[in-house]
Design a protein around this motif. Structure first.
Motif, PDB file in Angstrom:
ATOM      1  N   LEU A  48       0.816  -1.210   0.000  1.00  0.00           N
ATOM      2  CA  LEU A  48       0.000   0.000   0.000  1.00  0.00           C
ATOM      3  C   LEU A  48       0.852   1.263   0.000  1.00  0.00           C
ATOM      4  CD1 LEU A  48      -2.915  -0.985   2.393  1.00  0.00           C
ATOM      5  CD2 LEU A  48      -3.011  -0.637  -0.087  1.00  0.00           C
ATOM      6  N   TRP A  49       1.937   1.261   0.776  1.00  0.00           N
ATOM      7  CA  TRP A  49       2.811   2.431   0.821  1.00  0.00           C
ATOM      8  C   TRP A  49       3.395   2.694  -0.563  1.00  0.00           C
ATOM      9  CZ3 TRP A  49       7.584   4.243  -0.240  1.00  0.00           C
ATOM     10  CH2 TRP A  49       7.928   5.483   0.320  1.00  0.00           C
ATOM     11  N   ASN A  50       3.863   1.643  -1.228  1.00  0.00           N
ATOM     12  CA  ASN A  50       4.451   1.816  -2.556  1.00  0.00           C
ATOM     13  C   ASN A  50       3.428   2.236  -3.597  1.00  0.00           C
ATOM     14  OD1 ASN A  50       7.486   1.069  -2.898  1.00  0.00           O
ATOM     15  ND2 ASN A  50       6.688  -0.277  -1.291  1.00  0.00           N
ATOM     16  N   LEU A  51       2.202   1.748  -3.500  1.00  0.00           N
ATOM     17  CA  LEU A  51       1.160   2.185  -4.425  1.00  0.00           C
ATOM     18  C   LEU A  51       0.786   3.648  -4.169  1.00  0.00           C
ATOM     19  CD1 LEU A  51      -1.102  -0.989  -4.627  1.00  0.00           C
ATOM     20  CD2 LEU A  51       0.551  -0.150  -6.322  1.00  0.00           C
ATOM     21  N   GLN A  52       0.780   4.058  -2.900  1.00  0.00           N
ATOM     22  CA  GLN A  52       0.551   5.471  -2.579  1.00  0.00           C
ATOM     23  C   GLN A  52       1.663   6.327  -3.167  1.00  0.00           C
ATOM     24  OE1 GLN A  52       0.228   5.048   1.722  1.00  0.00           O
ATOM     25  NE2 GLN A  52      -1.824   5.916   1.619  1.00  0.00           N
ATOM     26  N   PHE A  53       2.892   5.844  -3.041  1.00  0.00           N
ATOM     27  CA  PHE A  53       4.037   6.554  -3.595  1.00  0.00           C
ATOM     28  C   PHE A  53       3.885   6.702  -5.108  1.00  0.00           C
ATOM     29  CE2 PHE A  53       8.187   6.318  -5.714  1.00  0.00           C
ATOM     30  CZ  PHE A  53       8.756   7.488  -5.241  1.00  0.00           C
ATOM     31  N   ALA A  54       3.534   5.606  -5.795  1.00  0.00           N
ATOM     32  CA  ALA A  54       3.363   5.641  -7.252  1.00  0.00           C
ATOM     33  C   ALA A  54       2.262   6.627  -7.637  1.00  0.00           C
ATOM     34  CB  ALA A  54       3.052   4.245  -7.783  1.00  0.00           C
ATOM     35  N   ALA A  55       1.166   6.649  -6.877  1.00  0.00           N
ATOM     36  CA  ALA A  55       0.076   7.582  -7.163  1.00  0.00           C
ATOM     37  C   ALA A  55       0.525   9.022  -6.938  1.00  0.00           C
ATOM     38  CB  ALA A  55      -1.132   7.257  -6.289  1.00  0.00           C
ATOM     39  N   GLN A  56       1.276   9.270  -5.879  1.00  0.00           N
ATOM     40  CA  GLN A  56       1.770  10.617  -5.601  1.00  0.00           C
ATOM     41  C   GLN A  56       2.740  11.072  -6.683  1.00  0.00           C
ATOM     42  OE1 GLN A  56       0.826  12.718  -3.047  1.00  0.00           O
ATOM     43  NE2 GLN A  56       1.965  14.227  -4.187  1.00  0.00           N
ATOM     44  N   VAL A  57       3.623  10.180  -7.105  1.00  0.00           N
ATOM     45  CA  VAL A  57       4.563  10.507  -8.174  1.00  0.00           C
ATOM     46  C   VAL A  57       3.793  10.876  -9.436  1.00  0.00           C
ATOM     47  CG1 VAL A  57       6.285   9.506  -9.748  1.00  0.00           C
ATOM     48  CG2 VAL A  57       6.482   9.136  -7.290  1.00  0.00           C
ATOM     49  N   GLN A  58       2.764  10.108  -9.734  1.00  0.00           N
ATOM     50  CA  GLN A  58       1.960  10.369 -10.925  1.00  0.00           C
ATOM     51  C   GLN A  58       1.235  11.711 -10.806  1.00  0.00           C
ATOM     52  OE1 GLN A  58       2.190   8.536 -13.621  1.00  0.00           O
ATOM     53  NE2 GLN A  58       0.804   9.833 -14.748  1.00  0.00           N
ATOM     54  N   ASP A  59       0.660  11.991  -9.640  1.00  0.00           N
ATOM     55  CA  ASP A  59      -0.013  13.278  -9.425  1.00  0.00           C
ATOM     56  C   ASP A  59       0.964  14.441  -9.580  1.00  0.00           C
ATOM     57  OD1 ASP A  59      -2.430  12.042  -8.982  1.00  0.00           O
ATOM     58  OD2 ASP A  59      -2.336  12.230  -6.800  1.00  0.00           O
ATOM     59  N   ASP A  60       2.152  14.298  -8.982  1.00  0.00           N
ATOM     60  CA  ASP A  60       3.165  15.341  -9.080  1.00  0.00           C
ATOM     61  C   ASP A  60       3.626  15.518 -10.523  1.00  0.00           C
ATOM     62  OD1 ASP A  60       3.009  15.759  -6.374  1.00  0.00           O
ATOM     63  OD2 ASP A  60       4.870  14.694  -5.903  1.00  0.00           O
ATOM     64  N   TYR A  61       3.729  14.423 -11.243  1.00  0.00           N
ATOM     65  CA  TYR A  61       4.151  14.438 -12.641  1.00  0.00           C
ATOM     66  C   TYR A  61       3.160  15.255 -13.472  1.00  0.00           C
ATOM     67  CZ  TYR A  61       5.383  12.500 -17.260  1.00  0.00           C
ATOM     68  OH  TYR A  61       5.742  12.327 -18.561  1.00  0.00           O
ATOM     69  N   HIS A  62       1.877  15.040 -13.250  1.00  0.00           N
ATOM     70  CA  HIS A  62       0.855  15.767 -14.007  1.00  0.00           C
ATOM     71  C   HIS A  62       0.727  17.214 -13.552  1.00  0.00           C
ATOM     72  CE1 HIS A  62      -0.670  12.696 -16.624  1.00  0.00           C
ATOM     73  NE2 HIS A  62      -0.746  11.849 -15.619  1.00  0.00           N
ATOM     74  N   SER A  63       0.845  17.475 -12.270  1.00  0.00           N
ATOM     75  CA  SER A  63       0.631  18.834 -11.771  1.00  0.00           C
ATOM     76  C   SER A  63       1.826  19.743 -12.013  1.00  0.00           C
ATOM     77  CB  SER A  63       0.300  18.811 -10.282  1.00  0.00           C
ATOM     78  OG  SER A  63       1.397  18.362  -9.531  1.00  0.00           O
TER      79      SER A  63
END
Length: 81
Positions: A48-63
């Protein structure tokens, strides 16, 4: 990202606007979940921590229009959209 398992990812996803770091994290976690010895598999917390990290990276990438990001610290809740 060649040579690290990304070849198993659908070409449409690889060509999308998915960040390479986010994709790499998800592929790594998928591979770790498939280890034959259960002791070597990630815990649910680690997963779960790593999936949260991947989602945050993706959000940061788009924003940030693909600007570099800072490392994520474990916190918050998993948000599935």
């Amino acid at each position: 990202m060649t040579g690290n398992g990304v070849n198993v990812v659908d070409v449409a996803i690889r060509r999308s606007s998915c960040s390479s770091e986010s994709l790499r994290t998800m592929v790594e976690m998928c591979c770790r979940c498939l280890y034959e010895d259960p002791v070597d598999r990630p815990s649910m917390e680690d997963l779960l921590w790593n999936l949260q990290f991947a989602a945050q990276v993706q959000d940061d990438y788009h924003s940030s229009d693909a600007s570099p990001i800072s490392p994520l610290q474990p916190s918050g809740q998993l948000v599935i959209q």
